[in-house]
Design a protein around this motif. Structure first.
Motif, PDB file in Angstrom:
ATOM      1  N   THR A  19      55.840  36.603  34.098  1.00  0.00           N
ATOM      2  CA  THR A  19      55.431  37.959  34.512  1.00  0.00           C
ATOM      3  C   THR A  19      56.267  39.010  33.789  1.00  0.00           C
ATOM      4  O   THR A  19      55.748  40.022  33.300  1.00  0.00           O
ATOM      5  CB  THR A  19      55.607  38.118  36.044  1.00  0.00           C
ATOM      6  OG1 THR A  19      54.849  37.123  36.691  1.00  0.00           O
ATOM      7  CG2 THR A  19      55.163  39.500  36.510  1.00  0.00           C
ATOM      8  N   LEU A  20      57.582  38.772  33.720  1.00  0.00           N
ATOM      9  CA  LEU A  20      58.466  39.751  33.080  1.00  0.00           C
ATOM     10  C   LEU A  20      58.175  39.854  31.581  1.00  0.00           C
ATOM     11  O   LEU A  20      58.199  40.948  31.006  1.00  0.00           O
ATOM     12  CB  LEU A  20      59.933  39.383  33.324  1.00  0.00           C
ATOM     13  CG  LEU A  20      60.390  39.511  34.790  1.00  0.00           C
ATOM     14  CD1 LEU A  20      61.826  39.002  34.952  1.00  0.00           C
ATOM     15  CD2 LEU A  20      60.305  40.963  35.267  1.00  0.00           C
ATOM     16  N   ILE A  21      57.873  38.719  30.959  1.00  0.00           N
ATOM     17  CA  ILE A  21      57.525  38.744  29.525  1.00  0.00           C
ATOM     18  C   ILE A  21      56.252  39.580  29.323  1.00  0.00           C
ATOM     19  O   ILE A  21      56.172  40.426  28.428  1.00  0.00           O
ATOM     20  CB  ILE A  21      57.326  37.302  28.989  1.00  0.00           C
ATOM     21  CG1 ILE A  21      58.665  36.554  28.975  1.00  0.00           C
ATOM     22  CG2 ILE A  21      56.719  37.318  27.585  1.00  0.00           C
ATOM     23  CD1 ILE A  21      58.568  35.074  28.655  1.00  0.00           C
ATOM     24  N   GLU A  22      55.284  39.343  30.195  1.00  0.00           N
ATOM     25  CA  GLU A  22      54.018  40.068  30.079  1.00  0.00           C
ATOM     26  C   GLU A  22      54.235  41.571  30.266  1.00  0.00           C
ATOM     27  O   GLU A  22      53.708  42.385  29.508  1.00  0.00           O
ATOM     28  CB  GLU A  22      53.060  39.527  31.147  1.00  0.00           C
ATOM     29  CG  GLU A  22      51.637  39.987  30.995  1.00  0.00           C
ATOM     30  CD  GLU A  22      50.794  39.525  32.179  1.00  0.00           C
ATOM     31  OE1 GLU A  22      51.016  38.402  32.689  1.00  0.00           O
ATOM     32  OE2 GLU A  22      49.933  40.316  32.609  1.00  0.00           O
ATOM     33  N   ARG A  23      55.046  41.920  31.265  1.00  0.00           N
ATOM     34  CA  ARG A  23      55.292  43.355  31.523  1.00  0.00           C
ATOM     35  C   ARG A  23      56.018  44.008  30.353  1.00  0.00           C
ATOM     36  O   ARG A  23      55.707  45.133  29.970  1.00  0.00           O
ATOM     37  CB  ARG A  23      56.097  43.529  32.804  1.00  0.00           C
ATOM     38  CG  ARG A  23      55.264  43.168  34.005  1.00  0.00           C
ATOM     39  CD  ARG A  23      55.621  43.985  35.217  1.00  0.00           C
ATOM     40  NE  ARG A  23      54.725  43.589  36.299  1.00  0.00           N
ATOM     41  CZ  ARG A  23      55.069  43.512  37.551  1.00  0.00           C
ATOM     42  NH1 ARG A  23      56.293  43.822  37.919  1.00  0.00           N
ATOM     43  NH2 ARG A  23      54.196  43.157  38.466  1.00  0.00           N
ATOM     44  N   LEU A  24      56.999  43.301  29.812  1.00  0.00           N
ATOM     45  CA  LEU A  24      57.742  43.863  28.677  1.00  0.00           C
ATOM     46  C   LEU A  24      56.785  44.140  27.524  1.00  0.00           C
ATOM     47  O   LEU A  24      56.825  45.200  26.899  1.00  0.00           O
ATOM     48  CB  LEU A  24      58.852  42.891  28.243  1.00  0.00           C
ATOM     49  CG  LEU A  24      59.641  43.296  27.007  1.00  0.00           C
ATOM     50  CD1 LEU A  24      60.491  44.539  27.281  1.00  0.00           C
ATOM     51  CD2 LEU A  24      60.566  42.165  26.542  1.00  0.00           C
ATOM     52  N   ASN A  25      55.910  43.179  27.261  1.00  0.00           N
ATOM     53  CA  ASN A  25      55.005  43.331  26.119  1.00  0.00           C
ATOM     54  C   ASN A  25      53.873  44.325  26.371  1.00  0.00           C
ATOM     55  O   ASN A  25      53.157  44.701  25.448  1.00  0.00           O
ATOM     56  CB  ASN A  25      54.439  41.963  25.722  1.00  0.00           C
ATOM     57  CG  ASN A  25      55.533  41.113  25.092  1.00  0.00           C
ATOM     58  OD1 ASN A  25      56.333  41.601  24.300  1.00  0.00           O
ATOM     59  ND2 ASN A  25      55.618  39.847  25.473  1.00  0.00           N
ATOM     60  N   SER A  26      53.727  44.730  27.645  1.00  0.00           N
ATOM     61  CA  SER A  26      52.656  45.707  27.927  1.00  0.00           C
ATOM     62  C   SER A  26      53.187  47.148  27.895  1.00  0.00           C
ATOM     63  O   SER A  26      52.428  48.087  28.095  1.00  0.00           O
ATOM     64  CB  SER A  26      52.031  45.411  29.285  1.00  0.00           C
ATOM     65  OG  SER A  26      52.963  45.726  30.300  1.00  0.00           O
ATOM     66  N   LEU A  45      64.061  36.443  27.017  1.00  0.00           N
ATOM     67  CA  LEU A  45      63.180  35.964  28.092  1.00  0.00           C
ATOM     68  C   LEU A  45      62.484  34.671  27.686  1.00  0.00           C
ATOM     69  O   LEU A  45      62.304  33.761  28.505  1.00  0.00           O
ATOM     70  CB  LEU A  45      62.133  37.036  28.436  1.00  0.00           C
ATOM     71  CG  LEU A  45      62.675  38.295  29.123  1.00  0.00           C
ATOM     72  CD1 LEU A  45      61.556  39.325  29.308  1.00  0.00           C
ATOM     73  CD2 LEU A  45      63.294  37.971  30.479  1.00  0.00           C
ATOM     74  N   ASN A  46      62.130  34.570  26.414  1.00  0.00           N
ATOM     75  CA  ASN A  46      61.466  33.335  25.969  1.00  0.00           C
ATOM     76  C   ASN A  46      62.433  32.154  25.919  1.00  0.00           C
ATOM     77  O   ASN A  46      62.029  31.012  26.128  1.00  0.00           O
ATOM     78  CB  ASN A  46      60.773  33.552  24.630  1.00  0.00           C
ATOM     79  CG  ASN A  46      59.381  34.132  24.836  1.00  0.00           C
ATOM     80  OD1 ASN A  46      58.519  33.486  25.440  1.00  0.00           O
ATOM     81  ND2 ASN A  46      59.163  35.360  24.394  1.00  0.00           N
ATOM     82  N   PRO A  88      68.162  45.895  31.908  1.00  0.00           N
ATOM     83  CA  PRO A  88      67.390  46.475  30.797  1.00  0.00           C
ATOM     84  C   PRO A  88      65.892  46.562  31.064  1.00  0.00           C
ATOM     85  O   PRO A  88      65.248  47.545  30.668  1.00  0.00           O
ATOM     86  CB  PRO A  88      67.688  45.537  29.618  1.00  0.00           C
ATOM     87  CG  PRO A  88      68.215  44.284  30.210  1.00  0.00           C
ATOM     88  CD  PRO A  88      68.837  44.648  31.521  1.00  0.00           C
ATOM     89  N   LEU A  89      65.330  45.557  31.748  1.00  0.00           N
ATOM     90  CA  LEU A  89      63.874  45.617  31.966  1.00  0.00           C
ATOM     91  C   LEU A  89      63.525  46.739  32.945  1.00  0.00           C
ATOM     92  O   LEU A  89      62.533  47.448  32.772  1.00  0.00           O
ATOM     93  CB  LEU A  89      63.356  44.264  32.472  1.00  0.00           C
ATOM     94  CG  LEU A  89      63.500  43.117  31.459  1.00  0.00           C
ATOM     95  CD1 LEU A  89      63.157  41.777  32.093  1.00  0.00           C
ATOM     96  CD2 LEU A  89      62.613  43.358  30.248  1.00  0.00           C
ATOM     97  N   GLY A  90      64.355  46.906  33.957  1.00  0.00           N
ATOM     98  CA  GLY A  90      64.155  48.015  34.900  1.00  0.00           C
ATOM     99  C   GLY A  90      64.242  49.361  34.189  1.00  0.00           C
ATOM    100  O   GLY A  90      63.466  50.274  34.461  1.00  0.00           O
ATOM    101  N   LEU A  91      65.185  49.486  33.270  1.00  0.00           N
ATOM    102  CA  LEU A  91      65.332  50.741  32.510  1.00  0.00           C
ATOM    103  C   LEU A  91      64.084  51.017  31.670  1.00  0.00           C
ATOM    104  O   LEU A  91      63.517  52.113  31.709  1.00  0.00           O
ATOM    105  CB  LEU A  91      66.569  50.643  31.600  1.00  0.00           C
ATOM    106  CG  LEU A  91      66.691  51.716  30.521  1.00  0.00           C
ATOM    107  CD1 LEU A  91      66.936  53.086  31.136  1.00  0.00           C
ATOM    108  CD2 LEU A  91      67.815  51.375  29.549  1.00  0.00           C
ATOM    109  N   LEU A  92      63.654  50.013  30.900  1.00  0.00           N
ATOM    110  CA  LEU A  92      62.519  50.241  29.987  1.00  0.00           C
ATOM    111  C   LEU A  92      61.232  50.548  30.737  1.00  0.00           C
ATOM    112  O   LEU A  92      60.345  51.230  30.222  1.00  0.00           O
ATOM    113  CB  LEU A  92      62.326  49.029  29.069  1.00  0.00           C
ATOM    114  CG  LEU A  92      63.464  48.762  28.083  1.00  0.00           C
ATOM    115  CD1 LEU A  92      63.123  47.586  27.174  1.00  0.00           C
ATOM    116  CD2 LEU A  92      63.775  49.998  27.240  1.00  0.00           C
TER     117      LEU A  92
END
Lengths: 376, 145
Positions: A19-26, A45-46, A88-92
């Motif tokens: 899910t996190l990978i998908e969100r980052l890439n979206s 993440l990968n 970092p993911l929360g920030l982005l």
């Protein structure tokens, strides 16, 4: 039964990672200059995803004799994923213009000191003053700091945490013999005293130094190396605003940070080591005058914790390491207006020379800085 | 300035040590219990796992000895943090000499690639358990403030 529950949890961790990978890439609206960070996060993440899949595909997955080891491994993967999700993911996910301003500020600063690692991501909405999460290459600064200059040396301290993350094994290996000698000397000198109590406290001191104090002292020496006395002044400002006991932690106390008195002492020792005795004298004079109004005094065992000889050795090792990394010291920075280490020194000089008019001067400098950083 | 920088670095170095030790123990246990995955282990993997654990045990034995040698450590070598020694001292303080003897027996068995018995495996699991407990405790401090 434990293995079925465990298996289910590992599958759920994989789902969360995907899910996190998908969100980052979206994330479509991020500035293009962040592309290296997005790519690095994607790789991380990968790597976590692959580690979870390898665990699930292990022919001995959830075997009773390995269950405890595999469960503990799963916990580490979950913790790692948490750390990236929360920081970092929360920030982005809700990146804004102020984050970008500080990212550019940080990137320029890194270029100007010849920072040898990838520059960090910056979050401009810290909820705990200046802070960093070294494993994620992230620094956070408070919301209003884009309008001030005098606290910015604390950003440099946080950058020190990121450098420490790369060099800690080498530094600890070099420093441990000196620390252990100090601990042993104290053991010998206190042998006739309440031996057991002292031994426990000395063991705690060794642990605190090697695992915690070394990190903070490293950042203090690095920041003094990079921006000179400006860091010392910034530390003095922070101490006056937040601290009442300059001598805590003392012998037998547990804390993440060493005592503020010792931190100021290593800053002064570093400035002297770099040949800036005058700056050290001025800083110490003001420190003595301002801290004399505080009531705290060192207890009888404080001298065990941070002796000058140990601080001097540590400062020597860190400045040597900074030179080996080809980091540019503050005194070799050009005096150009767009030079950030110079601007931090200039701001404190200006504050001392004319405290009343300082705010107006600072507003003008901030406007120029924002104009400079308006484009990548 | 905040505690996060120190705690997250402390977490990272402890977790890294845990992962290294845990992975080596998994390899030795796969072999010891002759699990399905043992067939795909290479001699290189077994040698590396054994080397790492003997290095760890040698440092622990030296540190737990009443007169530690404080041999300077190379930065590429495993670095055993003081908290780990303290945890073991607290658990085995009353029987330290016996415990150190057990660790020596474990070191010799791994170094000479001898079969491990259940007691020796239990000692390996205990070492890993102590490292895991410390790592988890530090991580909780990161998110519970």
């Amino acid at each position: 039964m434990p293995s079925r529950f465990f298996s289910g949890q590992v599958h759920l961790l994989l789902k969360r990672c995907l899910t996190l990978i998908e969100r980052l890439n979206s994330l479509q609206d991020l500035p293009t200059e962040l592309a290296p960070h997005v790519s690095e996060l994607n790789n991380t993440l990968n790597r976590i995803r692959l580690a979870i899949e390898n665990l699930l595909n292990d022919p001995d997955f959830a075997s009773p004799s390995l269950l405890v080891n595999q469960f503990d491994f799963y916990k580490r993967l979950a913790e790692l994923l948490n750390t990236f999700e929360w920081h970092p993911l929360g920030l982005l996910d809700h990146y804004n213009d102020r984050d970008l301003y500080f990212y550019r500020f940080s990137k320029l600063f890194c270029e100007q000191i010849q920072y040898p690692y990838p520059p960090p991501l910056l979050s401009a909405h810290s909820n705990e003053y200046f802070s960093s999460v070294p494993p994620t290459n992230l620094i956070s600064v408070p919301l209003g700091e884009d309008t001030n200059l005098l606290a910015l040396p604390d950003f440099v301290h946080e950058l020190g945490h990121l450098i420490y993350h790369h060099v800690w094994k080498k530094l600890v290996a070099q420093f441990m013999p000196h620390l252990q000698k100090h601990i042993n000397d104290q053991k010998l000198s206190t042998a006739s005293q309440a031996a057991k109590a002292y031994e426990d406290k000395l063991q705690l001191l060794e642990q605190s130094w090697s695992q915690r104090y070394a990190i903070e002292f490293f950042c203090d020496v690095f920041a003094s190396y990079a921006v000179g006395a400006a860091y010392g002044w910034s530390h003095l400002r922070l101490v006056l605003a937040t601290q009442t006991d300059l001598y805590n932690p003392s012998f037998g106390d547990t804390a993440t940070h060493p005592a503020d008195e010792a931190r100021m002492r290593i800053i002064l020792l570093t400035l002297k080591r770099m040949g800036y005795d005058g700056a050290a004298v001025a800083l110490k004079g003001r420190w003595d005058a301002l801290t004399s109004i505080l009531v705290a005094k060192p207890d009888g065992e404080y001298h065990f914790c941070y002796p000058d000889a140990l601080l001097e050795k540590f400062s020597e090792l860190v400045t040597k390491l900074c030179r080996e990394l080809d980091l540019i010291p503050f005194f070799d920075q050009p005096t150009a207006d767009n030079n950030l280490p110079n601007l931090m020194q200039q701001a404190w000089d200006r504050f001392h020379s004319d405290p009343v008019a300082y705010a107006q001067w600072e507003t003008g400098k901030i406007a120029s800085l924002k104009s400079l950083l308006a484009t990548p | 300035m905040s505690e996060t920088g120190v705690i997250s670095q402390e977490y990272y170095s402890t977790a890294e040590l845990f992962q290294t030790i845990n992975q080596s123990i998994i390899i030795l246990k796969k072999k010891h219990f002759n699990l399905a995955g043992a067939a795909s282990l290479t001699s290189e993997q077994l040698r590396e796992a054994g080397d790492l654990l003997t290095q760890l045990l040698a440092q622990l034995i030296d540190a737990l000895h009443s007169q530690p040698s404080h041999t300077p450590i190379d930065d590429d070598r495993l670095q055993v943090p003081p908290f780990f020694i303290k945890r073991l001292q607290e658990r085995h303080g009353n029987e330290m000499n016996w415990y150190v003897d057990d660790l020596r027996e474990l070191l010799v068995a791994i170094r000479d690639a001898k079969p491990l018995n259940e007691d020796l495996i239990a000692h390996l699991d205990e070492l890993c358990g102590q490292l895991d407990a410390e790592t988890s405790a530090i991580h909780r401090r990161l998110w519970r403030g």
